[in-house]
Design a protein around this motif. Sequence first.
Motif, PDB file in Angstrom:
ATOM      1  N   MET A  11       0.827  -1.210   0.000  1.00  0.00           N
ATOM      2  CA  MET A  11       0.000   0.000   0.000  1.00  0.00           C
ATOM      3  C   MET A  11       0.859   1.257   0.000  1.00  0.00           C
ATOM      4  SD  MET A  11      -3.303  -0.798   0.083  1.00  0.00           S
ATOM      5  CE  MET A  11      -4.158   0.530   0.873  1.00  0.00           C
ATOM      6  N   GLY A  12       2.161   1.097   0.244  1.00  0.00           N
ATOM      7  CA  GLY A  12       3.074   2.227   0.228  1.00  0.00           C
ATOM      8  C   GLY A  12       3.065   3.058   1.500  1.00  0.00           C
ATOM      9  N   ARG A  13       2.452   2.536   2.541  1.00  0.00           N
ATOM     10  CA  ARG A  13       2.407   3.250   3.823  1.00  0.00           C
ATOM     11  C   ARG A  13       2.083   2.271   4.928  1.00  0.00           C
ATOM     12  NH1 ARG A  13      -2.735   3.799   5.652  1.00  0.00           N
ATOM     13  NH2 ARG A  13      -4.403   3.472   4.157  1.00  0.00           N
ATOM     14  N   LEU A  14       2.383   2.683   6.146  1.00  0.00           N
ATOM     15  CA  LEU A  14       1.988   1.889   7.302  1.00  0.00           C
ATOM     16  C   LEU A  14       0.520   2.128   7.597  1.00  0.00           C
ATOM     17  CD1 LEU A  14       5.045   2.472   9.653  1.00  0.00           C
ATOM     18  CD2 LEU A  14       4.546   0.479   8.227  1.00  0.00           C
ATOM     19  N   GLY A  15      -0.117   1.192   8.236  1.00  0.00           N
ATOM     20  CA  GLY A  15      -1.525   1.347   8.593  1.00  0.00           C
ATOM     21  C   GLY A  15      -1.694   2.326   9.735  1.00  0.00           C
ATOM     22  N   ASP A  16      -2.724   3.140   9.637  1.00  0.00           N
ATOM     23  CA  ASP A  16      -3.051   4.079  10.697  1.00  0.00           C
ATOM     24  C   ASP A  16      -3.892   3.344  11.739  1.00  0.00           C
ATOM     25  OD1 ASP A  16      -3.298   7.060  11.585  1.00  0.00           O
ATOM     26  OD2 ASP A  16      -5.337   6.244  11.682  1.00  0.00           O
ATOM     27  N   PRO A  17      -3.503   3.402  13.009  1.00  0.00           N
ATOM     28  CA  PRO A  17      -4.245   2.662  14.030  1.00  0.00           C
ATOM     29  C   PRO A  17      -5.723   3.044  14.108  1.00  0.00           C
ATOM     30  CG  PRO A  17      -2.181   3.481  14.927  1.00  0.00           C
ATOM     31  CD  PRO A  17      -2.345   4.081  13.564  1.00  0.00           C
ATOM     32  N   GLU A  18      -6.037   4.314  13.925  1.00  0.00           N
ATOM     33  CA  GLU A  18      -7.422   4.759  14.065  1.00  0.00           C
ATOM     34  C   GLU A  18      -8.272   4.529  12.823  1.00  0.00           C
ATOM     35  OE1 GLU A  18      -7.777   8.712  15.584  1.00  0.00           O
ATOM     36  OE2 GLU A  18      -6.392   8.316  17.237  1.00  0.00           O
ATOM     37  N   THR A  19      -7.703   4.746  11.644  1.00  0.00           N
ATOM     38  CA  THR A  19      -8.527   4.656  10.434  1.00  0.00           C
ATOM     39  C   THR A  19      -8.401   3.329   9.690  1.00  0.00           C
ATOM     40  OG1 THR A  19      -6.813   5.731   9.093  1.00  0.00           O
ATOM     41  CG2 THR A  19      -8.498   7.157  10.088  1.00  0.00           C
ATOM     42  N   ASP A  20      -7.347   2.565   9.957  1.00  0.00           N
ATOM     43  CA  ASP A  20      -7.150   1.307   9.243  1.00  0.00           C
ATOM     44  C   ASP A  20      -7.334   0.075  10.132  1.00  0.00           C
ATOM     45  OD1 ASP A  20      -6.451   2.540   6.761  1.00  0.00           O
ATOM     46  OD2 ASP A  20      -4.446   2.909   7.538  1.00  0.00           O
ATOM     47  N   ILE A  21      -6.847   0.126  11.349  1.00  0.00           N
ATOM     48  CA  ILE A  21      -6.858  -1.054  12.214  1.00  0.00           C
ATOM     49  C   ILE A  21      -8.086  -1.091  13.115  1.00  0.00           C
ATOM     50  CG2 ILE A  21      -5.546  -2.399  13.884  1.00  0.00           C
ATOM     51  CD1 ILE A  21      -4.189  -1.972  11.073  1.00  0.00           C
ATOM     52  N   ALA A  22      -8.400   0.015  13.759  1.00  0.00           N
ATOM     53  CA  ALA A  22      -9.530   0.061  14.707  1.00  0.00           C
ATOM     54  C   ALA A  22     -10.854  -0.360  14.078  1.00  0.00           C
ATOM     55  CB  ALA A  22      -9.644   1.442  15.334  1.00  0.00           C
ATOM     56  N   PRO A  23     -11.189   0.079  12.850  1.00  0.00           N
ATOM     57  CA  PRO A  23     -12.470  -0.350  12.281  1.00  0.00           C
ATOM     58  C   PRO A  23     -12.572  -1.875  12.122  1.00  0.00           C
ATOM     59  CG  PRO A  23     -11.644   1.544  11.079  1.00  0.00           C
ATOM     60  CD  PRO A  23     -10.536   1.090  11.997  1.00  0.00           C
ATOM     61  N   VAL A  24     -11.455  -2.535  11.879  1.00  0.00           N
ATOM     62  CA  VAL A  24     -11.468  -3.995  11.766  1.00  0.00           C
ATOM     63  C   VAL A  24     -11.766  -4.613  13.129  1.00  0.00           C
ATOM     64  CG1 VAL A  24     -10.120  -6.047  11.165  1.00  0.00           C
ATOM     65  CG2 VAL A  24      -9.859  -3.953   9.830  1.00  0.00           C
ATOM     66  N   ALA A  25     -11.114  -4.090  14.165  1.00  0.00           N
ATOM     67  CA  ALA A  25     -11.356  -4.600  15.520  1.00  0.00           C
ATOM     68  C   ALA A  25     -12.803  -4.352  15.955  1.00  0.00           C
ATOM     69  CB  ALA A  25     -10.390  -3.948  16.498  1.00  0.00           C
ATOM     70  N   VAL A  26     -13.325  -3.180  15.639  1.00  0.00           N
ATOM     71  CA  VAL A  26     -14.717  -2.856  15.990  1.00  0.00           C
ATOM     72  C   VAL A  26     -15.673  -3.798  15.260  1.00  0.00           C
ATOM     73  CG1 VAL A  26     -16.519  -1.094  15.817  1.00  0.00           C
ATOM     74  CG2 VAL A  26     -14.239  -0.462  16.600  1.00  0.00           C
ATOM     75  N   PHE A  27     -15.409  -4.045  13.991  1.00  0.00           N
ATOM     76  CA  PHE A  27     -16.249  -4.979  13.239  1.00  0.00           C
ATOM     77  C   PHE A  27     -16.242  -6.362  13.880  1.00  0.00           C
ATOM     78  CE2 PHE A  27     -16.109  -8.468  10.111  1.00  0.00           C
ATOM     79  CZ  PHE A  27     -17.448  -8.487   9.766  1.00  0.00           C
ATOM     80  N   LEU A  28     -15.041  -6.851  14.210  1.00  0.00           N
ATOM     81  CA  LEU A  28     -14.947  -8.192  14.791  1.00  0.00           C
ATOM     82  C   LEU A  28     -15.638  -8.291  16.145  1.00  0.00           C
ATOM     83  CD1 LEU A  28     -11.300  -9.095  13.813  1.00  0.00           C
ATOM     84  CD2 LEU A  28     -13.401 -10.065  12.874  1.00  0.00           C
ATOM     85  N   ALA A  43      -5.230  -7.153   8.292  1.00  0.00           N
ATOM     86  CA  ALA A  43      -5.331  -5.693   8.200  1.00  0.00           C
ATOM     87  C   ALA A  43      -3.903  -5.169   8.144  1.00  0.00           C
ATOM     88  CB  ALA A  43      -6.086  -5.130   9.388  1.00  0.00           C
ATOM     89  N   ASP A  44      -3.214  -5.539   7.062  1.00  0.00           N
ATOM     90  CA  ASP A  44      -1.785  -5.228   6.958  1.00  0.00           C
ATOM     91  C   ASP A  44      -1.400  -4.561   5.644  1.00  0.00           C
ATOM     92  OD1 ASP A  44      -1.982  -7.283   5.152  1.00  0.00           O
ATOM     93  OD2 ASP A  44      -0.487  -8.561   6.089  1.00  0.00           O
ATOM     94  N   GLY A  45      -2.380  -4.074   4.916  1.00  0.00           N
ATOM     95  CA  GLY A  45      -2.078  -3.375   3.667  1.00  0.00           C
ATOM     96  C   GLY A  45      -1.548  -4.272   2.566  1.00  0.00           C
ATOM     97  N   GLY A  46      -1.729  -5.566   2.704  1.00  0.00           N
ATOM     98  CA  GLY A  46      -1.282  -6.501   1.675  1.00  0.00           C
ATOM     99  C   GLY A  46       0.084  -7.104   1.926  1.00  0.00           C
ATOM    100  N   SER A  47       0.692  -6.784   3.051  1.00  0.00           N
ATOM    101  CA  SER A  47       2.038  -7.302   3.330  1.00  0.00           C
ATOM    102  C   SER A  47       2.099  -8.816   3.319  1.00  0.00           C
ATOM    103  CB  SER A  47       2.534  -6.788   4.685  1.00  0.00           C
ATOM    104  OG  SER A  47       2.750  -5.403   4.636  1.00  0.00           O
TER     105      SER A  47
END
Length: 62
Positions: A11-28, A43-47
């Motif tokens: 993805m060319g960047r690290l994941g943002d904890p609030e906008t990229d990772i937290a929504p996944v945790a909230v969904f789960l 939730a790793d941007g394709g790594s």
Amino acid sequence: MEAAADRANPMGRLGDPETDIAPVAVFLASEDARYLTGNTLFADGGSHVNGVAWTPDLDGEQ
């Protein structure tokens, strides 16, 4: 070090904890995931697709 990690991620960047990772945790943790079983959600941007190492190569620096 951040630039090296960014280059290693598809993805060319690290994941943002609030906008990229937290929504996944909230969904789960929500009722929306009530029928989800036995799955791995990355939730790793394709790594994981390219086998990117968890430790970025810092051009020989350690």
